[in-house]
Design an enzyme around this catalytic site. Structure first.
Site, PDB file in Angstrom:
ATOM      1  NE  ARG A 102      -3.532  -2.287   2.753  1.00 26.67           N
ATOM      2  CZ  ARG A 102      -3.237  -3.431   3.366  1.00 26.67           C
ATOM      3  NH1 ARG A 102      -2.035  -3.573   3.935  1.00 26.67           N
ATOM      4  NH2 ARG A 102      -4.106  -4.416   3.417  1.00 26.67           N
ATOM      5  CE  LYS A 135      -6.060  -0.945   4.956  1.00 26.08           C
ATOM      6  NZ  LYS A 135      -7.351  -1.148   4.251  1.00 26.08           N
ATOM      7  CG  HIS A 173      -4.960   1.165  -4.682  1.00 27.93           C
ATOM      8  ND1 HIS A 173      -4.445   0.744  -3.472  1.00 27.93           N
ATOM      9  CD2 HIS A 173      -6.135   0.499  -4.834  1.00 27.93           C
ATOM     10  CE1 HIS A 173      -5.278  -0.116  -2.911  1.00 27.93           C
ATOM     11  NE2 HIS A 173      -6.299  -0.279  -3.726  1.00 27.93           N
ATOM     12  NE  ARG A 195      -2.943  -3.138  -1.981  1.00 23.63           N
ATOM     13  CZ  ARG A 195      -2.522  -3.954  -1.022  1.00 23.63           C
ATOM     14  NH1 ARG A 195      -1.219  -4.140  -0.843  1.00 23.63           N
ATOM     15  NH2 ARG A 195      -3.379  -4.580  -0.236  1.00 23.63           N
ATOM     16  CG  HIS A 223      -6.093  -8.473   0.523  1.00 25.85           C
ATOM     17  ND1 HIS A 223      -6.211  -8.853  -0.802  1.00 25.85           N
ATOM     18  CD2 HIS A 223      -5.958  -7.120   0.510  1.00 25.85           C
ATOM     19  CE1 HIS A 223      -6.152  -7.783  -1.572  1.00 25.85           C
ATOM     20  NE2 HIS A 223      -5.995  -6.729  -0.801  1.00 25.85           N
ATOM     21  CE1 TYR A 233      -5.966  -6.730  -7.744  1.00 21.03           C
ATOM     22  CE2 TYR A 233      -6.057  -7.952  -5.696  1.00 21.03           C
ATOM     23  CZ  TYR A 233      -5.876  -6.776  -6.373  1.00 21.03           C
ATOM     24  OH  TYR A 233      -5.627  -5.616  -5.672  1.00 21.03           O
TER      25      TYR A 233
END
Length: 306
Positions: free
Chosen positions: A149, A173, A246, A249, A272, A281
């Site tokens: 990210r 995160k 992004h 990414r 994720h 994807y």
């Protein structure tokens, strides 16, 4: 003024007085409700007495016209709020919009770049002179090699590349750490950039960040990173609207799957929490395969010939 126009105007006045709605918001509600009211005239119905079936018929009309589900959902939101207002004011004994399901919007597929386009970005960055070229190449190589990210990329600690790393330890995160392998090209770019890194620091100053800057954060900002990529896209002859951190990414993930990587590994590298997020994807690949067959398979052509 017709009864319908009067009801709409009272609703709009409430938006301004009680919710402090802006002029643009009020205009949008007015357009949406007048469009709905216009469709009801053809059904010999009024907006003040319309039924749930009338609302469904309007939504069907929007779908048949090719309106995007997101736009139709916005119009339904205006209709819902209007009838909630009429019910609250005692103008209606029911709210016909409560029985209506919102249009299914689906999940938009991520924008990606082709491998050729990414190669063009990398080549152009490598050909850029000076320390800015070294930094841009390093940023781009790490981003495409790791799928970080942008917030993770710009705030990378210097300690994460203190030696000659084959993997990056990334804090993502929720403070969760993950390991992401680096390509040889990314490692070489890091080594070359570190020789010039001090030029981004005041003389004698130190920084704990790999990409220091004079920003309040102490490191390269997300906004500046985005600007650098837009400038690079223009230099490559690509539309700047198609290039962002992004998007790179997304390209990282899609290209890995293109070359046989398994979904679980890609999930772990992207950080994720849920594999369903990564599965988007696979839909990108499906759409690309459909397009490939449609464009190149002989049976997909009208005359069935090559």
């Amino acid at each position: 003024m017709s009864p319908d126009s009067g009801a709409i105007e009272r609703f709009l006045e409430m938006l301004i007085a009680e919710r402090g709605a802006s002029g643009n918001t009020v205009d949008a509600y007015k357009r949406d409700l007048r469009d709905f009211a216009g469709s009801l005239v053809k059904r010999k119905q009024s907006i003040s007495s319309a039924s749930s079936d009338d609302i469904r018929a309007y939504l069907d009309l929007l779908e048949q016209s090719g309106m995007a589900p997101r736009t139709a959902a916005r119009r339904l939101s205006a209709i819902r709020q209007f009838y909630r207002f009429l019910y609250g004011e005692g103008d209606r004994s029911d709210d016909p919009s409560t029985a209506i399901d919102s249009p299914r919007q689906g999940r938009p597929l991520p924008k990606i770049l082709s491998e050729t386009e990414v190669d063009l970005l990398l080549t152009t960055a490598r050909n850029k002179d000076g320390t800015d070229g070294l930094r841009l190449t390093c940023l781009l190589e790490i981003l495409y090699a790791s799928g970080l990210r942008v917030s993770e990329l710009v705030a990378l600690p210097l300690a994460s590349v203190a030696r000659d790393p084959r993997v990056l330890i990334v804090r993502g995160k929720g403070g969760k750490e993950r390991m992401v392998p680096l390509t040889d090209a990314a490692r070489d770019a890091i080594i070359a950039y570190k020789e010039a890194r001090s030029s981004y620091l005041p003389e004698g100053a130190t920084s704990a960040f790999l990409f220091p800057s004079r920003s309040s954060e102490g490191h390269l900002t997300r906004r500046r990173m985005g600007q650098l990529l837009k400038e690079l896209a223009i230099a490559c002859g690509l539309s700047p609207a198609t290039v962002s951190p992004h998007v790179l990414r997304h390209a990282f993930a899609t290209h890995l799957l293109d070359h046989g990587a398994d979904l679980r590994s890609v999930q772990q590298m992207l950080g994720h929490a849920d594999i369903s997020t990564t599965q988007i994807y696979t839909h990108v690949l499906t759409e690309r395969l459909k397009a490939l067959v449609s464009e190149h398979h002989p049976l997909a052509k009208p005359d069935g010939r090559t």
